[in-house]
Design an enzyme around this catalytic site. Sequence first.
Site, PDB file in Angstrom:
ATOM      1  NE  ARG A 144      -0.998   2.319   2.719  1.00 33.85           N
ATOM      2  CZ  ARG A 144      -0.414   3.581   3.175  1.00 33.85           C
ATOM      3  NH1 ARG A 144      -0.642   4.545   2.559  1.00 33.85           N
ATOM      4  NH2 ARG A 144       0.123   3.540   4.470  1.00 33.85           N
ATOM      5  CG  ASP A 145       3.263   4.395   3.139  1.00 31.04           C
ATOM      6  OD1 ASP A 145       2.927   5.221   2.245  1.00 31.04           O
ATOM      7  OD2 ASP A 145       3.460   4.579   4.227  1.00 31.04           O
ATOM      8  CG  HIS A 202       3.692   4.766   9.202  1.00 30.56           C
ATOM      9  ND1 HIS A 202       3.182   3.784   8.626  1.00 30.56           N
ATOM     10  CD2 HIS A 202       4.113   5.766   8.349  1.00 30.56           C
ATOM     11  CE1 HIS A 202       3.063   3.910   7.229  1.00 30.56           C
ATOM     12  NE2 HIS A 202       3.601   5.207   6.859  1.00 30.56           N
ATOM     13  CG  HIS A 221       8.061   7.430   5.791  1.00 33.27           C
ATOM     14  ND1 HIS A 221       7.640   7.336   4.238  1.00 33.27           N
ATOM     15  CD2 HIS A 221       6.770   7.344   5.902  1.00 33.27           C
ATOM     16  CE1 HIS A 221       6.284   6.875   4.054  1.00 33.27           C
ATOM     17  NE2 HIS A 221       5.671   6.867   5.252  1.00 33.27           N
ATOM     18  CB  CYS A 231       3.046  10.056   1.162  1.00 31.75           C
ATOM     19  SG  CYS A 231       1.305  10.729   1.195  1.00 31.75           S
ATOM     20  CG  ASN A 262       6.789   3.173   4.596  1.00 31.95           C
ATOM     21  OD1 ASN A 262       6.462   3.603   3.224  1.00 31.95           O
ATOM     22  ND2 ASN A 262       6.095   3.626   5.556  1.00 31.95           N
TER      23      ASN A 262
HETATM   24  P1  HMG Z   1     -12.809  14.598  -2.800  1.00 31.09           P
HETATM   25  O1  HMG Z   1     -12.533  14.995  -4.151  1.00 31.09           O
HETATM   26  O2  HMG Z   1     -12.963  15.919  -1.812  1.00 31.09           O
HETATM   27  O3  HMG Z   1     -14.319  13.695  -2.706  1.00 31.09           O
HETATM   28  O4  HMG Z   1     -11.599  13.887  -2.394  1.00 31.09           O
HETATM   29  P2  HMG Z   1     -15.808  14.023  -2.634  1.00 31.09           P
HETATM   30  O5  HMG Z   1     -16.284  13.469  -1.250  1.00 31.09           O
HETATM   31  O6  HMG Z   1     -16.051  15.669  -2.789  1.00 31.09           O
HETATM   32  O7  HMG Z   1     -16.386  13.082  -3.774  1.00 31.09           O
HETATM   33  C1  HMG Z   1     -15.911  13.515  -4.987  1.00 31.09           C
HETATM   34  C2  HMG Z   1     -16.397  12.309  -6.178  1.00 31.09           C
HETATM   35  O8  HMG Z   1     -15.193  11.322  -5.517  1.00 31.09           O
HETATM   36  C3  HMG Z   1     -17.678  11.566  -5.709  1.00 31.09           C
HETATM   37  O9  HMG Z   1     -18.011  11.287  -6.983  1.00 31.09           O
HETATM   38  C4  HMG Z   1     -17.604  10.624  -4.790  1.00 31.09           C
HETATM   39  O10 HMG Z   1     -18.676   9.568  -5.124  1.00 31.09           O
HETATM   40  C5  HMG Z   1     -16.001  10.250  -5.237  1.00 31.09           C
HETATM   41  P3  HMG Z   1     -19.002  11.801  -7.924  1.00 31.09           P
HETATM   42  O11 HMG Z   1     -20.447  11.991  -7.314  1.00 31.09           O
HETATM   43  O12 HMG Z   1     -18.619  13.247  -8.349  1.00 31.09           O
HETATM   44  O13 HMG Z   1     -19.141  11.058  -9.296  1.00 31.09           O
HETATM   45  N1  HMG Z   1     -15.522   9.307  -4.265  1.00 31.09           N
HETATM   46  C6  HMG Z   1     -14.877   8.117  -4.224  1.00 31.09           C
HETATM   47  N2  HMG Z   1     -14.679   7.288  -5.007  1.00 31.09           N
HETATM   48  C7  HMG Z   1     -14.264   6.055  -4.795  1.00 31.09           C
HETATM   49  N3  HMG Z   1     -13.761   5.741  -3.432  1.00 31.09           N
HETATM   50  C8  HMG Z   1     -13.808   6.643  -2.580  1.00 31.09           C
HETATM   51  C9  HMG Z   1     -14.274   7.796  -2.972  1.00 31.09           C
HETATM   52  N4  HMG Z   1     -14.596   8.897  -2.279  1.00 31.09           N
HETATM   53  C10 HMG Z   1     -15.449   9.867  -2.896  1.00 31.09           C
HETATM   54  N5  HMG Z   1     -13.335   6.451  -1.409  1.00 31.09           N
HETATM   55  C11 HMG Z   1     -10.942  11.849  -0.882  1.00 31.09           C
HETATM   56  C12 HMG Z   1     -11.926  13.288  -1.111  1.00 31.09           C
HETATM   57  C13 HMG Z   1     -10.785  11.438   0.318  1.00 31.09           C
HETATM   58  C14 HMG Z   1     -11.833  10.709  -1.646  1.00 31.09           C
HETATM   59  C15 HMG Z   1      -9.591  11.991  -1.681  1.00 31.09           C
HETATM   60  O14 HMG Z   1      -8.907  13.174  -1.303  1.00 31.09           O
HETATM   61  C16 HMG Z   1      -8.912  10.737  -1.744  1.00 31.09           C
HETATM   62  O15 HMG Z   1      -9.106   9.688  -2.170  1.00 31.09           O
HETATM   63  N6  HMG Z   1      -7.553  11.128  -0.729  1.00 31.09           N
HETATM   64  C17 HMG Z   1      -6.726   9.849  -0.766  1.00 31.09           C
HETATM   65  C18 HMG Z   1      -5.408  10.355  -0.561  1.00 31.09           C
HETATM   66  C19 HMG Z   1      -4.539   9.117  -0.214  1.00 31.09           C
HETATM   67  O16 HMG Z   1      -4.727   7.708  -0.427  1.00 31.09           O
HETATM   68  N7  HMG Z   1      -3.370   9.341   0.232  1.00 31.09           N
HETATM   69  C20 HMG Z   1      -2.234   8.410   0.537  1.00 31.09           C
HETATM   70  C21 HMG Z   1      -2.586   7.757   1.834  1.00 31.09           C
HETATM   71  S1  HMG Z   1      -2.103   8.398   3.409  1.00 31.09           S
HETATM   72  C22 HMG Z   1      -0.274   8.102   3.629  1.00 31.09           C
HETATM   73  O17 HMG Z   1       0.146   7.668   2.778  1.00 31.09           O
HETATM   74  C23 HMG Z   1       0.050   8.398   5.008  1.00 31.09           C
HETATM   75  C24 HMG Z   1       0.221   6.993   5.823  1.00 31.09           C
HETATM   76  O18 HMG Z   1       1.023   6.283   5.119  1.00 31.09           O
HETATM   77  C25 HMG Z   1       0.857   7.497   7.218  1.00 31.09           C
HETATM   78  C26 HMG Z   1       2.396   8.383   7.004  1.00 31.09           C
HETATM   79  O19 HMG Z   1       3.212   8.050   6.434  1.00 31.09           O
HETATM   80  O20 HMG Z   1       2.227   9.780   7.581  1.00 31.09           O
HETATM   81  C27 HMG Z   1      -0.997   6.407   5.936  1.00 31.09           C
HETATM   82 MG    MG Z   2       3.547   6.557   5.093  1.00 29.29          MG
END
Ligand code: HMG
Ligand code: MG
Length: 320
Positions: free
Chosen positions: A28-29, A222, A224, A255, A264
């Site tokens: 995933r990450d 967690h 990096h 990320c 990581n």
């Molecule tokens: P948004 O554009 O604000 O979404 O994104 P929305 O709520 O306004 O919805 C817009 C459209 O997206 C809608 O569709 C929703 O249905 C659809 P429409 O009605 O326009 O056709 N939608 C989705 N479709 C599929 N799956 C969903 C979903 N949600 C809404 N789940 C959102 C907001 C949260 C969805 C977006 O910002 C997003 O997907 N972000 C993910 C970012 C991400 O994955 N980042 C990496 C992970 S975090 C990380 O790596 C850190 C970590 O490792 C720890 C560390 O190291 O610190 C964990």
């Molecule tokens: Mg991470």
Amino acid sequence: MTRPPGLPMTVPAPDLPARVRIHEVGARDGLQNEKATVPTQVKADFVRRLADAGLTTIEATSFVHPKWVPQLADAEDLFDLVKGALPGIHLPVLVPNGRGLDRALALGADRVAVFASATESFAKANLNRTVDESLAVFDPVVRRAKEAGAHVRGYVSMCFGDPWEGPVPLHQVARVCTALRDMGCDELSLGDTIGVATPGHVRALLTLLNEEGVPTDALGVHFHDTYGQALANTYAALEHGVSTVDASAGGLGGCPYAKSATGNLATEDLVWMLHGLGIETGVDLDRLTATSVWMAAHLDRPSPSRTVRALSPALSHQEQ
Ligand code: HMG
Ligand code: MG
């Protein structure tokens, strides 16, 4: 004295956990930031090989918006491939909102993770919400996941520093952590998203969280490895009693919404240290290293893990 490859000499240190649960995040990450699309079957083989190497908690994918993280757009197909095939292996998935939870539960996921941020800048960049707006989104997600019988992890990103805001006050991190605990998250993972933490900082945050009522056994770390501090930080967390450590096979990672995040902590580097300390992990280091060498060939670049580099020549005669 010559030693067999893949085995550090074991010299335990006092007062460390006897066993560490490694929360493997490579699939995933590790892969979420890859430019070239990794075929779903390769990802499934990666997860299966990680399980064969003895990892029992393998974060599989994220049910996020495919436009935000194109590399994980195959979440349904991948999860379907691995879920039934790996009995006894925990396969947590990330869910950013109710839509993501619906997708995960529809496929039978029984471990989900919400992901919050300690800072406003990253909440906006990663979730398109303020910190409080994202907590308001997570509240019903955590409740519904718990009602469905799922285990819920709460990530908190930027716990030790933020690329836009700089230093992050400890109390700001604690506020988000306690909010996630109050919602019902079973465990928290403290993310050093850009790898700037140092061991005293880790100790200070863990101590504050205990004072705020978050028990150590509900905490994972967690790290990096941007500044080469991930193992030192892990050791500080072990001394504090933390026994859940996130790591990524071969040190894959980054990320997409935090440009300064590098890989990581590599699982192999972690396992080398833990086994040297006599701490059980259940992981076969040679098999894991062979898996990272195999994955590096698919990604067409060498693993940044020092342990993978050190061990891989000795493994080169074996099938990878
Ligand atoms: P948004 O554009 O604000 O979404 O994104 P929305 O709520 O306004 O919805 C817009 C459209 O997206 C809608 O569709 C929703 O249905 C659809 P429409 O009605 O326009 O056709 N939608 C989705 N479709 C599929 N799956 C969903 C979903 N949600 C809404 N789940 C959102 C907001 C949260 C969805 C977006 O910002 C997003 O997907 N972000 C993910 C970012 C991400 O994955 N980042 C990496 C992970 S975090 C990380 O790596 C850190 C970590 O490792 C720890 C560390 O190291 O610190 C964990
Ligand atoms: Mg991470």
